[in-house]
Design a protein around this motif. Structure first.
Motif, mmCIF file in Angstrom:
data_model
loop_
_atom_site.group_PDB
_atom_site.id
_atom_site.type_symbol
_atom_site.label_atom_id
_atom_site.label_comp_id
_atom_site.label_asym_id
_atom_site.label_seq_id
_atom_site.Cartn_x
_atom_site.Cartn_y
_atom_site.Cartn_z
ATOM 1 N N ARG A 32 -34.945 35.938 -12.347
ATOM 2 C CA ARG A 32 -33.345 35.031 -12.417
ATOM 3 C C ARG A 32 -31.586 36.221 -12.295
ATOM 4 O O ARG A 32 -31.716 36.763 -13.269
ATOM 5 N N VAL A 33 -31.775 35.775 -11.210
ATOM 6 C CA VAL A 33 -30.721 36.422 -10.690
ATOM 7 C C VAL A 33 -29.861 35.363 -10.584
ATOM 8 O O VAL A 33 -29.575 34.313 -9.865
ATOM 9 N N VAL A 34 -28.201 35.697 -10.951
ATOM 10 C CA VAL A 34 -26.688 34.845 -10.670
ATOM 11 C C VAL A 34 -26.876 35.211 -9.334
ATOM 12 O O VAL A 34 -26.691 34.105 -8.541
ATOM 13 N N GLU A 35 -26.857 36.128 -8.629
ATOM 14 C CA GLU A 35 -26.191 35.895 -7.153
ATOM 15 C C GLU A 35 -26.527 37.728 -6.289
ATOM 16 O O GLU A 35 -26.439 38.520 -7.826
ATOM 17 N N TYR A 36 -27.496 37.664 -5.407
ATOM 18 C CA TYR A 36 -27.307 39.070 -4.677
ATOM 19 C C TYR A 36 -25.678 39.402 -4.143
ATOM 20 O O TYR A 36 -25.283 38.601 -2.813
ATOM 21 N N VAL A 37 -25.367 40.839 -3.856
ATOM 22 C CA VAL A 37 -24.309 41.219 -4.027
ATOM 23 C C VAL A 37 -24.467 42.390 -2.414
ATOM 24 O O VAL A 37 -22.588 42.906 -2.381
ATOM 25 N N GLY A 38 -25.247 42.607 -2.679
ATOM 26 C CA GLY A 38 -25.309 43.545 -1.794
ATOM 27 C C GLY A 38 -26.722 44.172 -1.255
ATOM 28 O O GLY A 38 -27.730 44.159 -1.623
ATOM 29 N N SER A 39 -27.193 45.369 -0.794
ATOM 30 C CA SER A 39 -27.881 46.064 -0.443
ATOM 31 C C SER A 39 -27.476 47.648 -0.745
ATOM 32 O O SER A 39 -27.153 47.991 0.006
ATOM 33 N N TYR A 40 -28.649 48.445 -0.467
ATOM 34 C CA TYR A 40 -28.953 49.663 -0.304
ATOM 35 C C TYR A 40 -30.691 50.062 0.213
ATOM 36 O O TYR A 40 -31.385 50.266 -0.482
ATOM 37 N N ASP A 41 -30.620 51.053 1.186
ATOM 38 C CA ASP A 41 -30.595 51.634 1.761
ATOM 39 C C ASP A 41 -31.314 53.177 1.433
ATOM 40 O O ASP A 41 -30.142 54.034 2.197
ATOM 41 N N PRO A 42 -32.023 53.778 0.502
ATOM 42 C CA PRO A 42 -31.768 54.959 0.449
ATOM 43 C C PRO A 42 -32.263 56.153 1.126
ATOM 44 O O PRO A 42 -31.992 57.587 1.022
ATOM 45 N N HIS A 43 -33.289 56.009 2.234
ATOM 46 C CA HIS A 43 -33.633 56.219 3.678
ATOM 47 C C HIS A 43 -32.565 56.820 3.624
ATOM 48 O O HIS A 43 -32.148 57.971 4.926
ATOM 49 N N THR A 44 -31.848 56.094 4.623
ATOM 50 C CA THR A 44 -30.710 55.921 5.314
ATOM 51 C C THR A 44 -29.536 56.130 4.766
ATOM 52 O O THR A 44 -28.380 55.620 5.678
ATOM 53 N N LYS A 45 -29.029 55.718 3.612
ATOM 54 C CA LYS A 45 -27.725 55.830 3.189
ATOM 55 C C LYS A 45 -27.337 54.501 3.456
ATOM 56 O O LYS A 45 -25.860 54.702 3.558
ATOM 57 N N ILE A 46 -27.564 53.441 4.304
ATOM 58 C CA ILE A 46 -26.766 52.504 4.124
ATOM 59 C C ILE A 46 -26.767 51.593 3.299
ATOM 60 O O ILE A 46 -27.633 51.375 2.732
ATOM 61 N N VAL A 47 -25.801 51.663 2.511
ATOM 62 C CA VAL A 47 -25.047 50.633 1.702
ATOM 63 C C VAL A 47 -23.980 49.227 2.504
ATOM 64 O O VAL A 47 -23.433 49.340 2.989
ATOM 65 N N ASN A 48 -24.416 48.121 1.575
ATOM 66 C CA ASN A 48 -24.217 46.616 2.231
ATOM 67 C C ASN A 48 -23.616 46.117 0.559
ATOM 68 O O ASN A 48 -24.108 45.954 0.160
ATOM 69 N N PHE A 49 -22.433 45.695 0.794
ATOM 70 C CA PHE A 49 -21.799 44.916 -0.117
ATOM 71 C C PHE A 49 -20.759 43.944 0.044
ATOM 72 O O PHE A 49 -20.198 43.694 1.324
ATOM 73 N N ASP A 50 -20.917 42.782 -0.455
ATOM 74 C CA ASP A 50 -19.664 41.659 -0.281
ATOM 75 C C ASP A 50 -18.782 41.889 -0.693
ATOM 76 O O ASP A 50 -18.790 41.270 -2.699
ATOM 77 N N LYS A 51 -18.083 42.120 -0.528
ATOM 78 C CA LYS A 51 -16.754 43.241 -1.112
ATOM 79 C C LYS A 51 -15.958 42.305 -2.070
ATOM 80 O O LYS A 51 -15.564 42.211 -3.386
ATOM 81 N N GLU A 52 -15.793 40.879 -1.456
ATOM 82 C CA GLU A 52 -15.141 40.277 -2.554
ATOM 83 C C GLU A 52 -16.319 39.720 -3.676
ATOM 84 O O GLU A 52 -15.381 39.301 -4.932
ATOM 85 N N ALA A 53 -17.148 39.680 -3.978
ATOM 86 C CA ALA A 53 -18.099 38.833 -5.119
ATOM 87 C C ALA A 53 -18.478 40.080 -5.868
ATOM 88 O O ALA A 53 -17.933 39.423 -6.763
ATOM 89 N N VAL A 54 -18.227 41.201 -5.453
ATOM 90 C CA VAL A 54 -18.389 42.023 -5.807
ATOM 91 C C VAL A 54 -17.425 42.376 -7.101
ATOM 92 O O VAL A 54 -16.828 42.504 -8.475
ATOM 93 N N GLU A 55 -15.813 41.960 -6.704
ATOM 94 C CA GLU A 55 -14.748 42.955 -7.225
ATOM 95 C C GLU A 55 -14.897 40.793 -7.927
ATOM 96 O O GLU A 55 -13.953 40.771 -9.513
ATOM 97 N N LYS A 56 -14.859 39.907 -7.783
ATOM 98 C CA LYS A 56 -15.131 38.823 -8.841
ATOM 99 C C LYS A 56 -15.236 39.332 -9.812
ATOM 100 O O LYS A 56 -15.216 39.059 -10.772
ATOM 101 N N TYR A 57 -17.212 39.708 -10.064
ATOM 102 C CA TYR A 57 -17.676 39.673 -11.167
ATOM 103 C C TYR A 57 -17.553 40.864 -11.618
ATOM 104 O O TYR A 57 -17.417 41.264 -13.484
#
Length: 148
Positions: A32-57
């Motif tokens: 039961r998730v409201v929204e997915y705002v990004g992803s993180y891969d610890p093996h390659t250290k790649i981080v993706n965020f939806d900046k606007e959605a994160v700042e809104k929440y």
């Protein structure tokens, strides 16, 4: 209250995380998730965020977890003042600094000199000298005993 947390996906021994906004009292894997705002891969250290959605929440009071806060700081997303960030200095207090090797007194290195082996000469035994030393002690004991 909402929480911004990591939700594990991916195969066994190769985890990938989605950054999910969800109710704080729910388990991350409940679905039961409201929204997915990004992803993180610890093996390659790649981080993706939806900046606007994160700042809104965040502006609406969503509480990020400590790991998500670190990821947001690395992604240079502005956090509200009330979000607690971990100290960036990596120095910790050392419990017993006197036990550290670098604080121990240095041992002097003993350099063993190479001694040429001399022929071993046998000396006379010292037994007669010991026997002579034993007699006066017996005489001294005899003198100490009171005679009637």
């Amino acid at each position: 209250m909402l929480a911004i947390r990591l939700n594990r996906i991916g195969r066994k021994a190769h985890a990938i995380y989605r950054v999910a906004v969800q109710e704080a009292n729910r388990h991350p894997s409940s679905g039961r998730v409201v929204e997915y705002v990004g992803s993180y891969d610890p093996h390659t250290k790649i981080v993706n965020f939806d900046k606007e959605a994160v700042e809104k929440y965040l502006s609406n009071g969503a509480q990020p977890t400590t790991r998500v806060v670190k990821l947001l700081v690395d992604a240079k997303i502005k956090l509200p003042k009330w979000v607690k960030t971990a100290p960036t200095d990596k120095k910790r207090a050392i419990r017993n600094p006197e036990k550290l090797r670098k604080n121990q007194p240095k041992e002097e290195k003993v350099v063993e000199a190479v001694v040429e082996e001399a022929p071993v000469v046998e000396t006379e035994t010292v037994e007669p000298a010991v026997a002579e030393a034993a007699e006066p002690v017996e005489e001294a004991k005899a003198e100490e005993t009171p005679t009637e």
